[in-house]
Motif scaffolding. Sequence first.
Motif, PDB file in Angstrom:
ATOM      1  N   HIS A 182      38.139  48.683  36.684  1.00 36.23           N
ATOM      2  CA  HIS A 182      36.833  48.754  37.533  1.00 36.23           C
ATOM      3  C   HIS A 182      36.567  50.602  37.491  1.00 36.23           C
ATOM      4  O   HIS A 182      35.570  50.929  37.912  1.00 36.23           O
ATOM      5  N   GLN A 225      24.925  43.775  42.300  1.00 36.82           N
ATOM      6  CA  GLN A 225      24.914  43.314  43.633  1.00 36.82           C
ATOM      7  C   GLN A 225      24.536  41.799  43.807  1.00 36.82           C
ATOM      8  O   GLN A 225      23.549  41.202  43.304  1.00 36.82           O
ATOM      9  N   ASN A 226      25.480  41.056  44.582  1.00 36.76           N
ATOM     10  CA  ASN A 226      25.457  39.804  44.651  1.00 36.76           C
ATOM     11  C   ASN A 226      24.040  39.349  45.037  1.00 36.76           C
ATOM     12  O   ASN A 226      23.588  38.275  44.543  1.00 36.76           O
ATOM     13  N   SER A 260      25.814  39.695  52.554  1.00 39.68           N
ATOM     14  CA  SER A 260      26.582  40.893  51.694  1.00 39.68           C
ATOM     15  C   SER A 260      26.646  42.202  52.460  1.00 39.68           C
ATOM     16  O   SER A 260      27.441  43.201  52.334  1.00 39.68           O
ATOM     17  N   MET A 309      42.158  49.608  52.157  1.00 40.29           N
ATOM     18  CA  MET A 309      40.922  50.351  51.340  1.00 40.29           C
ATOM     19  C   MET A 309      40.230  51.032  52.399  1.00 40.29           C
ATOM     20  O   MET A 309      39.459  52.102  51.983  1.00 40.29           O
TER      21      MET A 309
HETATM   22  N1  GSH Z   1      27.670  45.045  47.713  1.00 43.43           N
HETATM   23  C1  GSH Z   1      28.122  44.290  46.443  1.00 43.43           C
HETATM   24  C2  GSH Z   1      29.848  44.679  46.858  1.00 43.43           C
HETATM   25  C3  GSH Z   1      30.746  44.397  45.678  1.00 43.43           C
HETATM   26  C4  GSH Z   1      32.106  44.374  46.024  1.00 43.43           C
HETATM   27  O1  GSH Z   1      32.372  45.303  47.150  1.00 43.43           O
HETATM   28  N2  GSH Z   1      32.940  43.838  45.235  1.00 43.43           N
HETATM   29  C5  GSH Z   1      34.168  43.898  45.327  1.00 43.43           C
HETATM   30  C6  GSH Z   1      35.120  42.697  45.160  1.00 43.43           C
HETATM   31  S1  GSH Z   1      34.686  41.520  46.084  1.00 43.43           S
HETATM   32  C7  GSH Z   1      34.890  45.123  44.536  1.00 43.43           C
HETATM   33  O2  GSH Z   1      34.411  45.121  43.167  1.00 43.43           O
HETATM   34  N3  GSH Z   1      35.432  45.944  44.944  1.00 43.43           N
HETATM   35  C8  GSH Z   1      36.117  47.043  44.053  1.00 43.43           C
HETATM   36  C9  GSH Z   1      35.958  48.451  44.838  1.00 43.43           C
HETATM   37  O3  GSH Z   1      35.161  48.482  45.794  1.00 43.43           O
HETATM   38  O4  GSH Z   1      36.437  49.352  44.432  1.00 43.43           O
HETATM   39  C10 GSH Z   1      27.943  43.199  46.431  1.00 43.43           C
HETATM   40  O5  GSH Z   1      27.734  42.367  46.982  1.00 43.43           O
HETATM   41  O6  GSH Z   1      27.826  42.906  45.042  1.00 43.43           O
END
Ligand code: GSH
Length: 227
Positions: free
Chosen positions: A37, A63-64, A101, A116
Amino acid sequence: MRLWFAPQTCARVTLTALEEIGQPFETRLIAFMAGEHRQPEFLSVNPSGKVPALETNDGVIVQNGAILSYLADIYPEAGLLPRPGDAAGRARILADLFRCSSDLHPLVTRFVMSAMISSDAEDAPRIRAKAAEGLALQLAPLERRLDGQPWMLGEEWSILDAYLAWIWFRITGVGFGHGDYPALQRHYAMACERPSALAALKHEEQAQDELKARGLFFQPPVPGKTE
Ligand SMILES: N[C@@H](CCC(=O)N[C@@H](CS)C(=O)NCC(=O)O)C(=O)O
């Protein structure tokens, strides 16, 4: 369309939406444990380095909440979200998407992946406890809502139900007590039975197998549970 995803993440919600739509799509797995990522290939798709990211004929959508709203507009027949004619009705649906979200997801991250937030393991219990407090506050109105109706928006399923189910899966998977939330628990069981949810899980199982084969599968630890 091509979905960039990882198993057990919030990309499950987009995966479920794509299964509801029923059009062909590809998936691209991101192995977080290999740092994919943060690598240029994925950052050129989503500079935030987060899943989900959806490549579409209209370009990349991230963004979901935005992806779900886009898919609901482009594929109205899939019934992902109701389409009220009035601005207030549309705003209420957006409010529920943002609730998932922006209010709930950050608390999920703190509760499930406290590392994290702080790399000092001693901070973990405090981070989790504070997140659990926030989750209890945010989930209480949803518990009341689901006590009187089967789905988030009433009598009909919507993709918001898949979103809430993912949140529930994530937090109860690492020890959030579900005893106080019978309606949420029942909602989760119902949401999991939907064919699109089962199909999304199949994608995830394949992805998990692939990650396991590469030694890159990560399961968040359950506090107090020893291997
Ligand atoms: N606000 C974003 C959040 C997306 C998100 O935090 N995805 C996580 C997985 S649940 C991710 O990819 N995390 C990796 C990172 O933050 O480095 C959404 O709703 O799409």
